[in-house]
Write an enzyme that holds these catalytic residues in place. Structure first.
Site, PDB file in Angstrom:
ATOM      1  N   LYS A 120       0.753  -1.164   0.031  1.00 31.51           N
ATOM      2  CA  LYS A 120      -0.125   0.194  -0.027  1.00 31.51           C
ATOM      3  C   LYS A 120       0.707   1.379   0.096  1.00 31.51           C
ATOM      4  O   LYS A 120       2.154   1.223   0.127  1.00 31.51           O
ATOM      5  CB  LYS A 120      -0.986  -0.096   1.159  1.00 31.51           C
ATOM      6  CG  LYS A 120      -2.124  -1.200   1.071  1.00 31.51           C
ATOM      7  CD  LYS A 120      -2.956  -1.064   2.311  1.00 31.51           C
ATOM      8  CE  LYS A 120      -3.906  -2.076   2.251  1.00 31.51           C
ATOM      9  NZ  LYS A 120      -5.048  -1.891   3.411  1.00 31.51           N
ATOM     10  N   ASN A 143      -1.899   0.140   6.941  1.00 28.79           N
ATOM     11  CA  ASN A 143      -1.483  -0.985   7.518  1.00 28.79           C
ATOM     12  C   ASN A 143      -0.589  -1.977   6.499  1.00 28.79           C
ATOM     13  O   ASN A 143      -0.795  -3.014   6.360  1.00 28.79           O
ATOM     14  CB  ASN A 143      -2.856  -1.968   7.862  1.00 28.79           C
ATOM     15  CG  ASN A 143      -3.629  -2.334   6.867  1.00 28.79           C
ATOM     16  OD1 ASN A 143      -3.621  -1.774   5.731  1.00 28.79           O
ATOM     17  ND2 ASN A 143      -4.696  -2.789   7.236  1.00 28.79           N
ATOM     18  N   TYR A 193     -12.036  -1.484  -4.018  1.00 29.92           N
ATOM     19  CA  TYR A 193     -12.781  -1.938  -2.744  1.00 29.92           C
ATOM     20  C   TYR A 193     -14.209  -1.786  -2.456  1.00 29.92           C
ATOM     21  O   TYR A 193     -14.987  -1.334  -1.551  1.00 29.92           O
ATOM     22  CB  TYR A 193     -12.105  -0.725  -1.741  1.00 29.92           C
ATOM     23  CG  TYR A 193     -10.906  -1.250  -1.045  1.00 29.92           C
ATOM     24  CD1 TYR A 193     -10.696  -2.527  -0.504  1.00 29.92           C
ATOM     25  CD2 TYR A 193      -9.747  -0.571  -1.196  1.00 29.92           C
ATOM     26  CE1 TYR A 193      -9.376  -2.844   0.209  1.00 29.92           C
ATOM     27  CE2 TYR A 193      -8.356  -0.882  -0.775  1.00 29.92           C
ATOM     28  CZ  TYR A 193      -8.472  -2.380   0.111  1.00 29.92           C
ATOM     29  OH  TYR A 193      -7.198  -2.517   0.687  1.00 29.92           O
ATOM     30  N   GLU A 215      -9.984  -9.824  -7.816  1.00 34.97           N
ATOM     31  CA  GLU A 215      -8.736  -8.801  -7.748  1.00 34.97           C
ATOM     32  C   GLU A 215      -7.432  -8.825  -8.603  1.00 34.97           C
ATOM     33  O   GLU A 215      -7.194  -7.834  -9.163  1.00 34.97           O
ATOM     34  CB  GLU A 215      -8.372  -8.748  -6.196  1.00 34.97           C
ATOM     35  CG  GLU A 215      -9.511  -8.145  -5.262  1.00 34.97           C
ATOM     36  CD  GLU A 215      -9.005  -8.522  -3.746  1.00 34.97           C
ATOM     37  OE1 GLU A 215      -8.091  -9.239  -3.601  1.00 34.97           O
ATOM     38  OE2 GLU A 215      -9.762  -8.094  -2.960  1.00 34.97           O
ATOM     39  N   HIS A 217      -2.010  -5.364   1.363  1.00 35.84           N
ATOM     40  CA  HIS A 217      -3.447  -6.034   1.178  1.00 35.84           C
ATOM     41  C   HIS A 217      -3.553  -7.261   0.809  1.00 35.84           C
ATOM     42  O   HIS A 217      -2.420  -7.709   0.124  1.00 35.84           O
ATOM     43  CB  HIS A 217      -4.287  -5.158   0.114  1.00 35.84           C
ATOM     44  CG  HIS A 217      -5.082  -5.907  -0.508  1.00 35.84           C
ATOM     45  ND1 HIS A 217      -6.594  -6.054   0.129  1.00 35.84           N
ATOM     46  CD2 HIS A 217      -5.698  -6.734  -1.382  1.00 35.84           C
ATOM     47  CE1 HIS A 217      -7.298  -6.861  -0.556  1.00 35.84           C
ATOM     48  NE2 HIS A 217      -6.692  -7.288  -1.439  1.00 35.84           N
TER      49      HIS A 217
HETATM   50  P1  ATP Z   1      -7.200  -5.686   3.099  1.00 31.17           P
HETATM   51  O1  ATP Z   1      -8.690  -5.893   2.485  1.00 31.17           O
HETATM   52  O2  ATP Z   1      -6.610  -4.338   2.748  1.00 31.17           O
HETATM   53  O3  ATP Z   1      -6.301  -6.815   3.102  1.00 31.17           O
HETATM   54  P2  ATP Z   1      -8.398  -6.306   5.648  1.00 31.17           P
HETATM   55  O4  ATP Z   1      -9.038  -7.682   4.873  1.00 31.17           O
HETATM   56  O5  ATP Z   1      -7.508  -6.977   6.731  1.00 31.17           O
HETATM   57  O6  ATP Z   1      -7.462  -5.762   4.712  1.00 31.17           O
HETATM   58  P3  ATP Z   1     -11.063  -5.139   5.748  1.00 31.17           P
HETATM   59  O7  ATP Z   1     -11.911  -4.969   6.412  1.00 31.17           O
HETATM   60  O8  ATP Z   1     -10.932  -5.795   4.507  1.00 31.17           O
HETATM   61  O9  ATP Z   1      -9.399  -5.688   6.119  1.00 31.17           O
HETATM   62  O10 ATP Z   1     -10.564  -3.456   5.237  1.00 31.17           O
HETATM   63  C1  ATP Z   1      -9.875  -2.936   4.168  1.00 31.17           C
HETATM   64  C2  ATP Z   1      -8.969  -1.916   4.413  1.00 31.17           C
HETATM   65  O11 ATP Z   1      -9.737  -0.796   4.840  1.00 31.17           O
HETATM   66  C3  ATP Z   1      -7.932  -2.190   5.662  1.00 31.17           C
HETATM   67  O12 ATP Z   1      -6.916  -3.058   5.190  1.00 31.17           O
HETATM   68  C4  ATP Z   1      -7.505  -0.725   6.244  1.00 31.17           C
HETATM   69  O13 ATP Z   1      -6.669  -0.132   5.172  1.00 31.17           O
HETATM   70  C5  ATP Z   1      -8.911  -0.099   5.987  1.00 31.17           C
HETATM   71  N1  ATP Z   1      -9.765  -0.171   7.343  1.00 31.17           N
HETATM   72  C6  ATP Z   1     -10.483  -1.309   7.640  1.00 31.17           C
HETATM   73  N2  ATP Z   1     -11.144  -0.977   8.833  1.00 31.17           N
HETATM   74  C7  ATP Z   1     -10.792   0.519   8.999  1.00 31.17           C
HETATM   75  C8  ATP Z   1     -11.388   1.318  10.112  1.00 31.17           C
HETATM   76  N3  ATP Z   1     -12.024   0.884  11.083  1.00 31.17           N
HETATM   77  N4  ATP Z   1     -10.776   2.794   9.954  1.00 31.17           N
HETATM   78  C9  ATP Z   1     -10.066   2.942   8.932  1.00 31.17           C
HETATM   79  N5  ATP Z   1      -9.528   2.234   8.003  1.00 31.17           N
HETATM   80  C10 ATP Z   1     -10.076   0.939   8.118  1.00 31.17           C
HETATM   81 MG    MG Z   2     -10.279  -7.020   3.096  1.00 33.53          MG
END
Ligand code: ATP
Ligand code: MG
Length: 141
Positions: A9, A112, A49, A126, A115
């Site tokens: 990211k 974080n 997303y 994706e 992804h």
């Molecule tokens: P990713 O899909 O990016 O691998 P993930 O599957 O662990 O992450 P998701 O729930 O799919 O988590 O959320 C997608 C992304 O949205 C997260 O990786 C993070 O960057 C962002 N995100 C998730 N929760 C929050 C939140 N509460 N506040 C801000 N950003 C968030």
């Molecule tokens: Mg996710």
């Protein structure tokens, strides 16, 4: 062999962590099938997303994902989807296990570092969102 889709990211690219993260990917036995660095547009981030479009953080998430270049990666390994999720760690770096990518390189729940697809179905969507079939099929097999 299973495939998954990963992104380094914008926060990790900005902090010069591409090499460190690719090193972990290779050390974990993944084959890099296709890879490209792209600065996503807001619309491209929204399309990627779209499953989160009703979530309260959708606006912030897509602004952040289009804030700078990201590295898009197709990966292959046995049990690729689950294994990549495991070595990334929990969404929130503060809750991620020691030694995971998000624990070591993530800043906060949004920034974080990486992804990872959460299912084979999403991995296919994706991967296809960013790479053409010929790019995937000319990679390692
Ligand atoms: P990713 O899909 O990016 O691998 P993930 O599957 O662990 O992450 P998701 O729930 O799919 O988590 O959320 C997608 C992304 O949205 C997260 O990786 C993070 O960057 C962002 N995100 C998730 N929760 C929050 C939140 N509460 N506040 C801000 N950003 C968030
Ligand atoms: Mg996710």
């Amino acid at each position: 062999m299973e495939k998954t889709f990963a992104i380094i990211k914008p926060d990790a690219v900005e902090r010069n962590l591409i090499g460190a993260i690719l090193k972990r990917i290779e050390e974990e036995g993944f084959k890099i099938i296709a890879l490209r660095m792209t600065h996503l547009s807001r619309r491209q981030a929204e399309g990627f997303y779209y499953v989160h479009k009703e979530r309260p953080f959708f606006g912030e998430l897509t602004a952040y994902m289009s804030s700078g270049p990201a590295v898009l990666i197709s990966l292959q390994r046995e049990n690729a989807v689950a294994h990549w999720r495991k070595i990334m760690g929990a969404t929130n770096p503060e809750e991620a296990e020691a030694g995971t990518i998000r624990k070591d390189f993530g800043v906060n729940i949004e920034k974080n570092a990486t992804h990872g697809s959460d299912s084979q179905e999403n991995a296919d969507f994706e991967t296809g969102y960013f790479f053409s079939k010929i790019q995937i099929h000319s990679g390692a097999s």
